[in-house]
Design an enzyme around this catalytic site. Structure first.
Site, PDB file in Angstrom:
ATOM      1  N   HIS A  78      -3.525  -0.426  -4.971  1.00 25.72           N
ATOM      2  CA  HIS A  78      -2.527  -0.240  -3.965  1.00 25.72           C
ATOM      3  C   HIS A  78      -1.686   0.741  -4.513  1.00 25.72           C
ATOM      4  CE1 HIS A  78       0.081  -3.998  -4.656  1.00 25.72           C
ATOM      5  NE2 HIS A  78       0.711  -2.863  -5.199  1.00 25.72           N
TER       6      HIS A  78
ATOM      7  N   ASP B 159       9.185   1.248  -0.624  1.00 26.54           N
ATOM      8  CA  ASP B 159       8.929   0.020   0.209  1.00 26.54           C
ATOM      9  C   ASP B 159      10.128  -0.934   0.079  1.00 26.54           C
ATOM     10  OD1 ASP B 159       8.226  -0.544  -2.537  1.00 26.54           O
ATOM     11  OD2 ASP B 159       6.199  -0.716  -2.026  1.00 26.54           O
TER      12      ASP B 159
ATOM     13  N   ASN C 268      -4.924  -4.000  -7.491  1.00 22.09           N
ATOM     14  CA  ASN C 268      -5.926  -3.863  -6.547  1.00 22.09           C
ATOM     15  C   ASN C 268      -6.092  -2.303  -5.865  1.00 22.09           C
ATOM     16  OD1 ASN C 268      -3.779  -3.698  -5.042  1.00 22.09           O
ATOM     17  ND2 ASN C 268      -4.557  -5.343  -3.526  1.00 22.09           N
TER      18      ASN C 268
ATOM     19  N   GLU D 168      -2.092  -1.293   1.143  1.00 21.36           N
ATOM     20  CA  GLU D 168      -3.074  -2.208   0.574  1.00 21.36           C
ATOM     21  C   GLU D 168      -4.534  -1.710   0.816  1.00 21.36           C
ATOM     22  OE1 GLU D 168      -2.348  -4.477  -1.466  1.00 21.36           O
ATOM     23  OE2 GLU D 168      -0.941  -5.945  -0.654  1.00 21.36           O
TER      24      GLU D 168
HETATM   25  C1  GLP Z   1       4.591  -3.659  -6.121  1.00 23.06           C
HETATM   26  C2  GLP Z   1       4.850  -2.322  -5.516  1.00 23.06           C
HETATM   27  C3  GLP Z   1       4.374  -1.221  -6.068  1.00 23.06           C
HETATM   28  C4  GLP Z   1       3.968  -1.453  -7.652  1.00 23.06           C
HETATM   29  C5  GLP Z   1       3.325  -2.292  -7.702  1.00 23.06           C
HETATM   30  C6  GLP Z   1       2.864  -2.544  -9.099  1.00 23.06           C
HETATM   31  O1  GLP Z   1       3.471  -4.198  -5.333  1.00 23.06           O
HETATM   32  N1  GLP Z   1       5.185  -2.606  -4.182  1.00 23.06           N
HETATM   33  O2  GLP Z   1       5.002  -0.091  -5.727  1.00 23.06           O
HETATM   34  O3  GLP Z   1       3.420   0.050  -7.873  1.00 23.06           O
HETATM   35  O4  GLP Z   1       3.991  -3.767  -7.326  1.00 23.06           O
HETATM   36  O5  GLP Z   1       3.967  -3.201 -10.089  1.00 23.06           O
HETATM   37  P1  GLP Z   1       4.211  -3.363 -11.513  1.00 23.06           P
HETATM   38  O6  GLP Z   1       4.661  -2.221 -12.016  1.00 23.06           O
HETATM   39  O7  GLP Z   1       5.044  -4.504 -11.661  1.00 23.06           O
HETATM   40  O8  GLP Z   1       2.740  -3.727 -11.856  1.00 23.06           O
END
Ligand code: GLP
Length: 256
Positions: free
Chosen positions: A138, A67, A136, A143
């Site tokens: 995702h 993404d 959440n 989302e």
């Molecule tokens: C972002 C990314 C996700 C990732 C999530 C969790 O929103 N788009 O791909 O899994 O964060 O991030 P973290 O690993 O910093 O908790």
């Protein structure tokens, strides 16, 4: 699903490294799906170290990121382009033309998303997709409420996600409102999934993902339907699981 629980983040990252490094050595032209966020950083650091020790060659590896924020140019400090180059790509011998990250500045986002999907197809699909999970539930930026069959497209970020990612931008207001993300259908076509989760803040989402009913309201629950979903957790992320006596490997996978 293959779920492994580790005493801490370092042990989880060691295991993730072992899995990814094995794939790169067995299939030097493998197609890797990369994720951003803090969770895969331990893995990326180990990949850089493995390269420096001469254990890994990235020259033929092809990558696709999940993404990117809409409206951030590739050089923006919080763009996922920047993140990947800073933490991994600039330190290894990857061929820049083998790196694919959605372009958050594309004029025609729909056409860009279709092109991105076509690039994944052109190289024969993703061998191993690395994933994190949002608090959440995702996956990438899919989302709650995302279609479980979705393809790469633009998504509006939820309030919860913008709040969670505000730490990187200084304030919630500064977090972009939209992102381009691989769809859940796109992610599910990867031949293997490797999902990493660490820390107490992920415990509820992890429980919903592994033990809850499959639901678009918790997009990560879709991993229950994948043939080769491998989930690495640290103790804290696993702390709300009811079925948490997975200690060690239940069945090793072959590489397809
Ligand atoms: C972002 C990314 C996700 C990732 C999530 C969790 O929103 N788009 O791909 O899994 O964060 O991030 P973290 O690993 O910093 O908790």
């Amino acid at each position: 699903m293959l779920v492994e629980i580790f005493s801490d983040y370092e042990a989880l990252s060691d295991r993730a490294y072992e899995i990814v490094a094995t794939l790169i050595r067995r299939k030097p032209n493998c197609v890797l799906g990369f994720a951003t966020g803090s969770t895969p950083l331990g893995l990326y650091q180990r990949l850089v170290e493995g390269y420096r020790r001469g254990e890994l060659d990235f020259s033929k590896v092809i990558t696709f990121n999940l993404d990117e924020y809409v409206g951030l140019p590739p050089g923006h400090p919080q763009s996922y382009h920047q993140f990947m180059w800073e933490h991994l790509f600039q330190h290894v011998n990857i061929n820049p033309s083998n790196v694919h990250i959605p372009n958050g500045m594309a004029d025609d986002i729909e056409a860009h998303c279709a092109w991105y999907e076509a690039q994944i197809q052109r190289v024969g699909g993703i061998d191993l997709q690395i994933l994190g999970i949002g608090p959440n539930g995702h996956l990438a930026f899919n989302e709650p409420g995302s279609s479980l069959g979705s393809r790469t497209r633009i998504k509006t970020l939820s309030r919860a996600t913008r709040r969670a990612n505000a730490r990187f931008f200084g304030s919630e207001e500064a977090v972009p409102r939209h992102a381009i993300t691989m769809g859940i259908g796109t992610i599910m076509e990867a031949r293997r999934l490797l999902l990493l989760a660490s820390g107490r803040a992920k415990a509820r989402a992890v429980r919903a993902m592994l033990e809850g009913p499959i639901s678009a309201m918790v997009p990560a629950t879709i991993v229950q339907l994948h043939r080769y979903a491998h989930v690495l957790l640290d103790k804290e992320a696993a702390s709300e699981l009811e079925y948490n006596h997975h200690d060690g490997i239940s069945e090793p996978f072959d590489i397809h």
